[in-house]
Design an enzyme around this catalytic site. Structure first.
Site, PDB file in Angstrom:
ATOM      1  N   ARG A   9      13.711  28.773   8.653  1.00 63.94           N
ATOM      2  CA  ARG A   9      12.348  29.066   8.669  1.00 63.94           C
ATOM      3  C   ARG A   9      12.015  30.723   9.078  1.00 63.94           C
ATOM      4  NH1 ARG A   9       7.236  26.978  11.351  1.00 63.94           N
ATOM      5  NH2 ARG A   9       5.718  27.853  10.053  1.00 63.94           N
TER       6      ARG A   9
ATOM      7  N   TRP B 139      10.806  16.268   3.077  1.00 61.05           N
ATOM      8  CA  TRP B 139      10.895  16.227   1.854  1.00 61.05           C
ATOM      9  C   TRP B 139      11.987  15.125   1.266  1.00 61.05           C
ATOM     10  CZ3 TRP B 139       9.770  20.715   4.511  1.00 61.05           C
ATOM     11  CH2 TRP B 139       8.642  21.449   3.963  1.00 61.05           C
TER      12      TRP B 139
ATOM     13  N   HIS C 112      13.524  23.380   0.892  1.00 61.16           N
ATOM     14  CA  HIS C 112      12.677  22.316   1.403  1.00 61.16           C
ATOM     15  C   HIS C 112      13.786  20.967   1.377  1.00 61.16           C
ATOM     16  CE1 HIS C 112       8.476  24.073   0.146  1.00 61.16           C
ATOM     17  NE2 HIS C 112       9.038  24.564   1.265  1.00 61.16           N
TER      18      HIS C 112
ATOM     19  N   HIS D 238      10.501  33.673   7.064  1.00 60.31           N
ATOM     20  CA  HIS D 238       9.336  34.134   7.199  1.00 60.31           C
ATOM     21  C   HIS D 238       9.351  35.721   7.711  1.00 60.31           C
ATOM     22  CE1 HIS D 238       6.530  30.678   7.264  1.00 60.31           C
ATOM     23  NE2 HIS D 238       7.429  30.259   6.323  1.00 60.31           N
TER      24      HIS D 238
END
Length: 293
Positions: A41, A185, A169, A45
């Site tokens: 992540r 998920w 995910h 990002h």
């Protein structure tokens, strides 16, 4: 053969850096026992702020070290990932934060069973927060298909690449104190797979009744999907790619590896050279072994 290469950073033993990152991943007290998902992540990002129109943002600069970017809502919780990598930065001071964050994401994907992703060093760090990009450049999970296109087309991605990147995910989970959403998920959130697509396509998703933001849950209440996830099913151009990746794990792995590499190279100045250091981590490791690392 002429290839595109990044400049600089030849004095760092990237094979050794890779090993140091891999040694950080297993953390029994962390989510599902691994720092891998939060490092991915961070890499995503740090890269996903790119704007192809003016060249601003992207993985070059590590501007999330500074406010206001560090405090952007989409980056909530990523201070944990940045702090975890400080020990590696201390051991290898020659590596830029920009390269370290991206290499950490690449290593995490590989160590969790994903594809080997080309990594090219040479990113540099910006000196202060004046280089931060404005808030709102990362996806808002409460939105739908058009929002995804607005965000990812700005970076230069197409519909197939949007769906492939969404397959990240398969790893990790959401947290109420970060995104506001809750849950994983898949039932294997530290194993790279196409399970995100098989769950999305084959499970039954209904609105979750709770006091948090709108999201979906499966019949057990143990798995979740975000509005942006469900939009991949309802959109006629996104859905065929969901179906392809649910049916073909190898295709997803190949496409994800290519698009994640593309993501992590956004905004990085390049030079033309007869030699490119754009090599997979397995090659970096082999080089390190040959040097006696």
């Amino acid at each position: 053969m002429t290839q595109t290469a990044f400049a600089g950073a030849d004095d760092v033993d990237y094979g050794a850096v890779r090993k140091a990152i891999a040694n950080l991943l297993d953390q029994p007290e962390w989510d599902d026992g691994s720092l891998g998902p939060v490092l991915i992540r961070l890499a995503w990002h740090a890269s996903g702020t790119f704007n192809k129109e003016d060249g601003s943002g992207g993985s070059n600069g590590a501007t999330m070290r500074f406010n206001p970017e560090a405090a952007h809502g989409a980056n909530a919780g990523l201070h944990h990932a940045r702090a975890a990598l400080e020990s590696v930065k201390k051991e290898f001071p020659g590596i830029s934060y920009s390269d370290l964050w991206i290499l950490a994401g690449v290593v995490a994907i590989e160590e969790m069973g994903g594809p080997k992703i080309g990594f090219s060093p040479g990113r540099t760090d910006k000196p202060d927060g004046s280089h931060c990009t404005p808030d709102g450049r990362l996806p808002d999970a409460a939105q739908g298909a058009q929002h995804l296109r607005d965000i990812f087309y700005r970076m230069g991605f197409n519909d197939q690449e949007i769906v492939a990147l969404s397959g990240a995910h398969s790893l990790g989970r959401c947290h109420p104190d970060r995104s506001g959403f809750w849950g994983p998920w898949t039932r294997a959130p530290t194993t790279f797979s196409n399970m995100y697509f098989t769950e999305l396509l084959n499970n039954k998703w209904t609105p979750k009744k709770w006091n948090g933001p709108f999201q979906y849950e499966d019949p057990t209440g143990e798995l979740m999907m975000l509005p942006t996830d469900i939009s991949l099913l309802s959109d006629p151009k996104f859905r065929p790619w969901v179906e392809k990746y649910a049916a073909d794990a190898d295709l997803f792995e190949k496409d994800f590896g290519a698009v994640f590499q593309k993501l992590t190279e956004l905004g990085v100045p390049k030079k033309t050279s007869a030699y490119s250091p754009l090599i997979a981590l397995s090659t970096l490791a082999a080089l390190a072994i040959s040097k006696g690392a």
